[in-house]
Design an enzyme around this catalytic site. Structure first.
Site, mmCIF file in Angstrom:
data_model
loop_
_atom_site.group_PDB
_atom_site.id
_atom_site.type_symbol
_atom_site.label_atom_id
_atom_site.label_comp_id
_atom_site.label_asym_id
_atom_site.label_seq_id
_atom_site.Cartn_x
_atom_site.Cartn_y
_atom_site.Cartn_z
ATOM 1 N N ASP B 31 -33.175 -96.012 1.300
ATOM 2 C CA ASP B 31 -33.925 -95.804 2.543
ATOM 3 C C ASP B 31 -33.011 -95.006 3.469
ATOM 4 O OD1 ASP B 31 -36.577 -97.271 3.959
ATOM 5 O OD2 ASP B 31 -35.082 -96.501 5.368
ATOM 6 N N LEU B 65 -43.827 -95.155 1.281
ATOM 7 C CA LEU B 65 -43.397 -94.268 2.362
ATOM 8 C C LEU B 65 -44.558 -93.962 3.317
ATOM 9 C CD1 LEU B 65 -41.354 -92.063 -0.094
ATOM 10 C CD2 LEU B 65 -40.377 -93.367 1.815
ATOM 11 N N LYS B 171 -58.641 -97.347 -1.584
ATOM 12 C CA LYS B 171 -57.978 -97.736 -0.327
ATOM 13 C C LYS B 171 -58.576 -96.947 0.840
ATOM 14 C CE LYS B 171 -54.670 -99.240 2.445
ATOM 15 N NZ LYS B 171 -53.258 -99.512 2.597
ATOM 16 N N TYR B 176 -61.614 -96.627 5.703
ATOM 17 C CA TYR B 176 -62.605 -95.903 6.503
ATOM 18 C C TYR B 176 -63.691 -96.859 6.984
ATOM 19 C CZ TYR B 176 -66.444 -93.093 7.989
ATOM 20 O OH TYR B 176 -67.452 -92.583 8.753
#
Lengths: 296, 296, 296, 296
Positions: B31, B65, B171, B176
């Site tokens: 990271d 990410l 997803k 939505y």
């Protein structure tokens, strides 16, 4: 058994009247369509030539009409209900009309010494036939109590909506939500199709989330409804995801006017400094836009 | 136990990596935030100075990410994963990114002889901590099978979304629908408040109708999804009810941009000759507006 | 005459480059389409194999490309402009790209010791051929001054937009306004047709009102732009008229999504207590919704 | 000079009636507000106690009222105009009401043997005082001819809108366009401010483009209005530019609901296969969405 006047024998009114007859009520019926009247007469009702005639001697007058102007005409017009109505009778308007018109009708009836309550119904004409309508009762507690035995001849579930005019209000809210949701659902389903995704898979996922279960009983109760706007899912991220969905939809030629409108609501929430609040803060945002005081 | 590279130790990634460690996996983590790396090292992970170092010897590489550009940089950039990645390894992108970007990543990885699958997650950071995330697995059947033991260390429910890129697609659809529905729900709730109606009463009514339960499992399955557009509730009437709701909302100063947009969808459905079809025909209307063939 | 590198010979770029040649400039041109390059070579340009080669010895580098990612690649990519660009040269990006991307390009060029200004163009490809484009010059005053002789070979009107990045900004505003206005105009024209009204009559009337002349130079200057919100025409009345128009449109099956959205803006203005202000107060309303301070 | 009954002495009606008096007409006036009546009496009008009394002996009856229900009441109600109206008289309704209500009034008057024409006015109350209103005359040619001398006492420009009901229609179109355009203009101006761009520069640019001049007399006449949809500026590019503007606006927190709605109109145009047509083809797109036949 009380004597009932039933005015408006359409797709809903006719089976409702039939069910009253089946329960043993005496019915005096009126409709501008003579065939609709005759069908009820064949089942034991008495035909009335005018609303005034129907209302004579009635303890209850039920109206089930297409709009509020007709309800008004039936009550106050020439040969209307009020010409013969007893001050002891209770008028039950079961039509779906404009709530502010309902308020006016209740007031005008009261001004003349009469009583009117609003009891619109939920569900479909099939349920009207089966006597399993949902009854949304507006009215004073004593009106609801008095009408309940009559109403339950037409439905199997009665909800006391909390006072005069509240029956028609809850009907309006329910219909607004379900009708607009229908259009939103179509946008999601068509985007799903355009993306080549199995609708069954989408349903499987959404069945466990607010997308399928709604927000009222999932994301809201422990957050915005309790005044807790600490983010489980931030407005900023919700806004970002909407942007991706709209971008994809625009690339794939799927028009999403509700989605586009909703992004601007989130956009405005961010402009109001709510970007890092929980997404349920949208409720407070819409309240503020409506000029209501918000404490959060 | 396989060796796993985990790249991206944010609010979601950190607890997901922790859960992999708890299950006994060897983890090499990267990271840009050294504190985030140290926290995982304290739990037994090995720190990597670059994505390339993390990917060395890894059987699985997991990326979690904030956006697709970062995923791309981590994979293909200087000192990126692909510099050291084994052709036998499987990259699992669990980020929420743009689906068409996911498609491109899958393709570009394949062009270089590598394998990438998309497994975004559902639920919240609390569930990430508890190891009870919902795993939305895109990928070939053998990829899903191979990744399942690793994935189930981070979640408690895995849905095979049906192929490469389908995880991120489902997803997107779910988000939505839930995010836009949140805004629509707020309009209904604020109109309810402006009407002086108890929200509890509204919830009670809506809990038994599509307003609260959604359309996917109530009004659609036996109508539009079966190709039956005979009206249980007509488009014309739905349009009329929306008009009343908007009129009331405008009298009471409740802005309803989603409601206003939805009325125009029904308006267009009527213009297309669907006024007397069932309200679920809105799905066919939106399909037609998206340029899809409709048989109904 | 200065040496100019011209990169991007599409429908706009090709005639713009031609006009530079006609004015006697030396041109080094690059495009991925060899035919486009050859057409310019036939007119006297020198072909460059890469952006880097084109930029060698150039005093000006003009880019006219479809999007900002391409501009970035042409500048910073392998064999890109920056590999050979002189610190004395001026890069003029005439593409229509994302303004925040323009800002980033200006900054990144400055970080490397280079100069870039934004000069997108207005009007059409016909004007590009005729050398009568509208030049919207972003940049420092000295950059605008230096570029003007070169730019005026391609256009006949130059507007100094007020600083770096302002050229692309004013282009964006202009295009936003004209493109959305096009859709709004269509709604009005179709409603006109549905009402059986002569479009010529409508045009005659609108030619003398803000409907046809716009608000910027008619209703706004003496009201909201001066801080005078005393009503010449009240928000409340404008809202009422919109409601009538939408009601008529919905009866006649004319979808008006922009009209529907605009009513909710007025609705929100009324909720904010602006009902009795002048209709130009909508500007203040939108400013407030964007989180800007309003004094009125 | 003809005898005129004038009913409705509000902010517009009062100065209009005054101007009729100044021209030497005999006026019989009615309003529910006695002070408004007295003010006209002081100027030489005769007060009438009811609309019926006002209409007695009148050659023209002018109504200037807030809504159509009031016009209806004044004409047909108890002590209404029709109780005393001569079959030779001409009723001129100058109110701004619902056009379909105007149609009904014209028809109902005709059914009773009376004549009514619609002449709503444009401009403001200042113009009403100055006698420089814009008169939008609906009605048969002979009605327009007959009313012109009377009307021109109140205004300085009369447009024959083309037949009965067309005056109110052109008023509606004009108001729709200008009111919605006001909201759109505000979005553009606020985005301009958020971008740090000088509004004066934006105005300068827009003053020469459809953004400032509108489309009716610029982009449309030689393209869509002639059936030429070959692209001067493609739908696809317009859609792309809207997308950039919305993206910028969402980054800068400027809500643009009209812009968002318009992108979905272009989106739908692309779904309908119009992506490579001229942007003025949006007119044909909206016509198609309204169920009108399109040949292009």
């Amino acid at each position: 058994m009380p004597i009932i006047a039933f005015i408006g024998l359409g797709q809903m009114g006719a089976p409702m009247a039939s069910n009253l007859l089946k329960q043993g009520h005496q019915l005096s019926v009126f409709d501008i369509n003579p065939q609709a009247v005759q069908a009820l007469v064949d089942k034991g009702a008495r035909a009335a030539a005018t609303p005034a005639e129907a209302a004579t001697d009635a303890e209850f007058v039920i109206t089930m009409l297409p709009n509020g102007d007709l309800v008004r005409a039936v009550l106050f017009g020439e040969r209307g209900v009020c010409e013969t109505l007893s001050r002891e009778a209770l008028v039950i308007d079961m039509s779906t009309i404009h709530p502010l018109q309902t308020d006016a009708l209740i007031q005008e009836m009261a001004d003349r010494g009469f009583s009117l309550m609003d009891v619109p119904v939920g569900r479909t004409s099939d349920h009207a036939v089966a006597g399993t309508l949902l009854l949304l009762a507006g009215g004073l507690p004593e009106q609801v109590a008095r009408a309940t035995p009559v109403l339950m001849a037409m439905g199997n579930e009665l909800i006391d909506a909390g006072g005069p005019g509240m029956g028609i209000r809850v009907k309006l809210i329910n219909n607004y939500m379900s009708i607009a949701l229908n259009a939103l659902s179509a946008e999601a389903a068509v985007l799903c199709e355009a993306l080549g995704l199995s609708f069954d898979v989408a349903l499987q996922v959404m069945s466990g989330t607010p997308a399928g279960k709604g927000h009222f009983t999932t994301s809201w109760p422990n957050k915005v409804l309790k005044g807790d706007l600490s983010p489980a899912f931030m407005i900023d991220l919700a806004h970002k995801d909407l942007g991706i969905a709209l971008d994809v939809a625009n690339q794939l030629h799927v028009p999403m006017p509700l989605g586009a409108a909703s992004r601007e609501v989130y956009n405005q929430a961010r402009a109001a400094g709510r970007g890092r609040q929980d997404w349920t803060a949208i409720l407070e945002q819409v309240r503020a836009a409506a000029g209501m005081n918000t404490t959060h």
